[in-house]
Design an enzyme around this catalytic site. Structure first.
Site, PDB file in Angstrom:
ATOM      1  N   LYS A   1       0.843  -1.208   0.000  1.00 25.73           N
ATOM      2  CA  LYS A   1       0.000   0.000   0.000  1.00 25.73           C
ATOM      3  C   LYS A   1       0.874   1.253   0.000  1.00 25.73           C
ATOM      4  O   LYS A   1       0.659   2.169  -0.797  1.00 25.73           O
ATOM      5  CB  LYS A   1      -0.884  -0.005   1.253  1.00 25.73           C
ATOM      6  CG  LYS A   1      -1.498   1.339   1.591  1.00 25.73           C
ATOM      7  CD  LYS A   1      -2.357   1.278   2.825  1.00 25.73           C
ATOM      8  CE  LYS A   1      -1.653   1.516   4.133  1.00 25.73           C
ATOM      9  NZ  LYS A   1      -1.331   2.925   4.435  1.00 25.73           N
ATOM     10  N   ASN A   2       1.857   1.266   0.899  1.00 24.08           N
ATOM     11  CA  ASN A   2       2.617   2.502   1.096  1.00 24.08           C
ATOM     12  C   ASN A   2       3.630   2.773   0.000  1.00 24.08           C
ATOM     13  O   ASN A   2       4.310   3.791   0.021  1.00 24.08           O
ATOM     14  CB  ASN A   2       3.280   2.493   2.477  1.00 24.08           C
ATOM     15  CG  ASN A   2       2.232   2.648   3.570  1.00 24.08           C
ATOM     16  OD1 ASN A   2       1.094   3.021   3.284  1.00 24.08           O
ATOM     17  ND2 ASN A   2       2.611   2.340   4.800  1.00 24.08           N
TER      18      ASN A   2
ATOM     19  N   ASP B   1      -4.672  11.889  12.723  1.00 24.46           N
ATOM     20  CA  ASP B   1      -5.538  10.726  12.813  1.00 24.46           C
ATOM     21  C   ASP B   1      -5.270   9.980  14.106  1.00 24.46           C
ATOM     22  O   ASP B   1      -4.603  10.489  14.998  1.00 24.46           O
ATOM     23  CB  ASP B   1      -5.438   9.829  11.570  1.00 24.46           C
ATOM     24  CG  ASP B   1      -4.087   9.194  11.433  1.00 24.46           C
ATOM     25  OD1 ASP B   1      -3.349   9.164  12.423  1.00 24.46           O
ATOM     26  OD2 ASP B   1      -3.783   8.718  10.339  1.00 24.46           O
TER      27      ASP B   1
ATOM     28  N   ASP C   1       4.360   0.087  12.255  1.00 25.72           N
ATOM     29  CA  ASP C   1       3.119  -0.528  11.759  1.00 25.72           C
ATOM     30  C   ASP C   1       2.901  -1.932  12.305  1.00 25.72           C
ATOM     31  O   ASP C   1       1.791  -2.460  12.222  1.00 25.72           O
ATOM     32  CB  ASP C   1       3.120  -0.557  10.223  1.00 25.72           C
ATOM     33  CG  ASP C   1       2.991   0.830   9.638  1.00 25.72           C
ATOM     34  OD1 ASP C   1       2.453   1.710  10.314  1.00 25.72           O
ATOM     35  OD2 ASP C   1       3.454   1.040   8.504  1.00 25.72           O
TER      36      ASP C   1
ATOM     37  N   ARG D   1      -4.787  10.244   4.108  1.00 22.09           N
ATOM     38  CA  ARG D   1      -3.679  11.109   4.499  1.00 22.09           C
ATOM     39  C   ARG D   1      -2.508  11.029   3.516  1.00 22.09           C
ATOM     40  O   ARG D   1      -1.811  12.000   3.249  1.00 22.09           O
ATOM     41  CB  ARG D   1      -3.194  10.722   5.900  1.00 22.09           C
ATOM     42  CG  ARG D   1      -2.280  11.746   6.481  1.00 22.09           C
ATOM     43  CD  ARG D   1      -1.503  11.286   7.669  1.00 22.09           C
ATOM     44  NE  ARG D   1      -0.165  11.830   7.574  1.00 22.09           N
ATOM     45  CZ  ARG D   1       0.169  13.031   7.975  1.00 22.09           C
ATOM     46  NH1 ARG D   1      -0.704  13.834   8.510  1.00 22.09           N
ATOM     47  NH2 ARG D   1       1.406  13.468   7.812  1.00 22.09           N
TER      48      ARG D   1
ATOM     49  N   VAL E   1       7.909   6.232  17.142  1.00 21.48           N
ATOM     50  CA  VAL E   1       7.668   6.928  15.867  1.00 21.48           C
ATOM     51  C   VAL E   1       6.410   7.798  15.934  1.00 21.48           C
ATOM     52  O   VAL E   1       6.441   8.973  15.560  1.00 21.48           O
ATOM     53  CB  VAL E   1       7.602   5.913  14.700  1.00 21.48           C
ATOM     54  CG1 VAL E   1       7.319   6.633  13.388  1.00 21.48           C
ATOM     55  CG2 VAL E   1       8.914   5.128  14.609  1.00 21.48           C
TER      56      VAL E   1
HETATM   57  N1  EPU Z   1       6.595  13.961  11.264  1.00 21.44           N
HETATM   58  C1  EPU Z   1       6.703  15.273  11.606  1.00 21.44           C
HETATM   59  N2  EPU Z   1       6.784  16.209  10.611  1.00 21.44           N
HETATM   60  C2  EPU Z   1       6.732  15.866   9.299  1.00 21.44           C
HETATM   61  C3  EPU Z   1       6.621  14.515   8.951  1.00 21.44           C
HETATM   62  C4  EPU Z   1       6.553  13.558   9.966  1.00 21.44           C
HETATM   63  O1  EPU Z   1       6.722  15.620  12.782  1.00 21.44           O
HETATM   64  O2  EPU Z   1       6.796  16.762   8.433  1.00 21.44           O
HETATM   65  C5  EPU Z   1       6.512  12.959  12.345  1.00 21.44           C
HETATM   66  C6  EPU Z   1       5.144  12.301  12.368  1.00 21.44           C
HETATM   67  O3  EPU Z   1       4.239  13.052  13.144  1.00 21.44           O
HETATM   68  C7  EPU Z   1       5.464  10.956  12.995  1.00 21.44           C
HETATM   69  C8  EPU Z   1       6.870  10.654  12.490  1.00 21.44           C
HETATM   70  O4  EPU Z   1       7.413  11.900  12.069  1.00 21.44           O
HETATM   71  O5  EPU Z   1       5.475  11.060  14.376  1.00 21.44           O
HETATM   72  C9  EPU Z   1       6.934   9.647  11.348  1.00 21.44           C
HETATM   73  O6  EPU Z   1       6.256  10.130  10.220  1.00 21.44           O
HETATM   74  P1  EPU Z   1       6.627   9.710   8.730  1.00 21.44           P
HETATM   75  O7  EPU Z   1       6.597  10.942   7.908  1.00 21.44           O
HETATM   76  O8  EPU Z   1       7.870   8.889   8.735  1.00 21.44           O
HETATM   77  O9  EPU Z   1       5.421   8.752   8.365  1.00 21.44           O
HETATM   78  P2  EPU Z   1       4.313   8.956   7.250  1.00 21.44           P
HETATM   79  O10 EPU Z   1       4.948   9.226   5.936  1.00 21.44           O
HETATM   80  O11 EPU Z   1       3.252   9.884   7.725  1.00 21.44           O
HETATM   81  C10 EPU Z   1       4.345   6.418   6.581  1.00 21.44           C
HETATM   82  C11 EPU Z   1       3.324   5.342   6.434  1.00 21.44           C
HETATM   83  C12 EPU Z   1       2.821   4.889   7.789  1.00 21.44           C
HETATM   84  C13 EPU Z   1       4.006   4.406   8.608  1.00 21.44           C
HETATM   85  C14 EPU Z   1       5.067   5.515   8.683  1.00 21.44           C
HETATM   86  C15 EPU Z   1       6.331   5.094   9.407  1.00 21.44           C
HETATM   87  C16 EPU Z   1       2.281   5.884   4.343  1.00 21.44           C
HETATM   88  C17 EPU Z   1       1.057   6.300   3.635  1.00 21.44           C
HETATM   89  N3  EPU Z   1       2.197   5.830   5.655  1.00 21.44           N
HETATM   90  O12 EPU Z   1       3.669   7.499   7.236  1.00 21.44           O
HETATM   91  O13 EPU Z   1       1.958   3.797   7.561  1.00 21.44           O
HETATM   92  O14 EPU Z   1       3.569   4.062   9.901  1.00 21.44           O
HETATM   93  O15 EPU Z   1       5.436   5.934   7.353  1.00 21.44           O
HETATM   94  O16 EPU Z   1       6.897   3.993   8.797  1.00 21.44           O
HETATM   95  O17 EPU Z   1       3.290   5.575   3.727  1.00 21.44           O
HETATM   96  C18 EPU Z   1       0.030   2.472   7.788  1.00 21.44           C
HETATM   97  O18 EPU Z   1       0.316   1.951   6.719  1.00 21.44           O
HETATM   98  O19 EPU Z   1      -0.881   2.010   8.539  1.00 21.44           O
HETATM   99  C19 EPU Z   1       0.760   3.655   8.218  1.00 21.44           C
HETATM  100  C20 EPU Z   1       0.317   4.461   9.174  1.00 21.44           C
END
Ligand code: EPU
Length: 427
Positions: free
Chosen positions: A22-23, A118, A308, A94, A330
């Protein structure tokens, strides 16, 4: 609204097929915007999030054919695309924030609704904005939209992320492939999905080196061309089945799973009584009916233990022998599973970003509610090791991330069905 009805008792046994992540699929769909023409993605999972992303791309002016049964998405990207992603779709997904980078690169402007926080934390966008600003875009929030403007185009830069955010790495990567000059991104996320996106960008004609390490270099090019690409297998789905097998004392071959993308999780299982062996088609997880041992675990960016899989580690430790501390590093609020596991009789207590879990040999079935995709999967697995019937409301969360979840569980011998959620009580 539907819920899962899980009859406890079954050990997961047999084989299960893992398809594309998915991601990665969602980001590849967004990255397709970078090249005018028809791009074809295969091994795409049949999940709700892909349907929503397809709709978002259509609203930007693309033609999108999505055949969930075949796992194929074809995207026709016109020369001129729109650059506004409306709240209505962004709130449902998101991950739609990942159109930001490609839109600024292609259109020199993007208006993407700010997704709400979320159920797993506040999930800021400061690093996304920081990365695009470093590439020369003006970024601000206006009436609920993150607006990025780069009327003179983007220019390569040295960018160091404070934290290896997956989403920020992806947006910088996708924006910089069409920027003038070279971008050097330091402290980049290293997830296999980042490597998949970088491979895809290279197939589109981009110049990207170092994906999968902490430093990614991108040499901007003038234009990209469409391609065909198979999505990397879903390591989190594979990990879900590995934990499912270990938690239920089962025996599952994860066909299509890549053990090397799950080393941190599989090593913990192996060190604590579960066998994991490579097979010709993936890997096999079994503990021959024995109760596995509890283990301490702390989530970290890749190659650390994935956040995850943290809810799955909670469900596992709730029935394993011994006690464990599960630490979330995280996302700050990813412990909604704990109260639901407690409804099933788990002995688990939250203390800051730790959970102390003392294993019970069996849980007892009860109605519980999924708060997000992975929490939902963990609660269904927990229901399998609970006496009697467990119902997991919020099936739509699971549908967002797991293709054919009920069918796959039934194929592994589980008694899991779907049923309508009873209407809420109104006085
Ligand atoms: N964060 C910030 N500022 C930012 C970006 C992130 O503070 O500008 C913080 C977030 O609040 C969080 C942490 O950094 O606490 C990690 O965020 P990250 O950006 O790495 O994650 P994401 O891109 O929002 C993706 C996956 C998530 C997965 C995370 C970590 C997708 C669509 N989502 O989220 O997947 O948990 O990376 O590996 O790719 C899921 O599939 O159920 C899911 C939540």
């Amino acid at each position: 609204m539907e819920r899962f009805r899980v009859v406890g008792g079954a050990r997961l046994q047999g084989e299960v097929q893992v398809v594309g992540a998915k991601n990665s699929a969602l980001k590849l769909m967004a990255a397709s915007l970078l090249a005018a023409g028809r791009t074809r993605l295969t091994n795409v999972p049949a999940i709700l999030d892909v349907t929503i992303m397809a709709e978002l791309l259509r609203r930007l002016g693309c033609g999108v054919d999505y055949e969930p049964a075949e796992g194929v998405v074809e995207i026709d990207v016109p020369e001129q695309i729109g650059h506004r992603a409306d709240y209505e779709l962004v709130r449902a997904l998101r991950a739609s924030i990942c159109v930001l980078g490609p839109l600024v690169a292609r259109c020199r402007a993007a208006d993407v609704a700010v997704p709400g926080g979320d159920a797993i934390g506040s999930r800021g966008l400061d690093l996304h904005a920081f990365g695009l600003q470093a590439l020369g875009a003006q970024v601000h929030v206006h009436h609920g939209y993150l607006v990025a403007e780069a009327p003179d185009g983007l220019a390569g830069a040295d960018i160091r992320l404070e934290f290896p955010s997956v989403g920020a790495t992806e947006n910088v990567l996708m924006a910089s492939v069409l920027a003038r000059g070279t971008t050097r991104l330091t402290n980049a996320a290293r997830e296999p999905e980042i490597v998949d996106i970088a491979d895809f960008l290279v197939e589109l004609g981009a110049k990207v080196h170092g994906a999968g390490t902490t430093v990614i270099e991108i040499e901007g090019v003038d234009a990209l061309h469409p391609t065909e690409h198979a999505v990397v297998p879903d390591r989190i789905a594979a990990g879900t089945w590995a934990f499912g097998a270990a938690t239920t004392r089962g025996d599952v071959e994860v066909v299509g799973g890549r053990a090397e993308h799950l080393s941190a999780a599989l090593e913990l299982l192996v060190d604590n009584g579960t066998s994991v062996h490579p097979t010709d088609r993936g890997f096999r997880v079994t503990n021959d009916g024995r109760r596995p041992h509890a283990f301490d675990v702390a989530t970290l960016p890749y190659p650390g233990f994935p956040t995850d899989l943290q809810p799955l580690a909670l469900a596992y430790n709730a029935v394993a022998e011994g006690s464990a501390m599960v630490t979330e590093n995280v996302f700050e609020a990813r412990f909604r599973t704990v109260q639901e596991l407690a409804r099933l009789g788990a002995d688990a207590r939250i203390d800051g970003h730790h959970v102390m879990v003392h294993g019970n040999a069996r849980l007892s079935g009860a109605p519980v509610e999924a708060s997000d995709i992975r929490a939902g999967a963990a609660l269904v697995i927990a229901g399998l090791v609970a006496d009697g019937v467990t119902t997991v409301s919020g099936a739509h969360h699971i549908d967002r991330g797991y293709a054919r979840f009920t069918d796959l569980l039934q194929g592994l011998g589980a008694d899991v069905t779907r049923e309508p959620d009873p209407p809420p009580y109104v006085s």
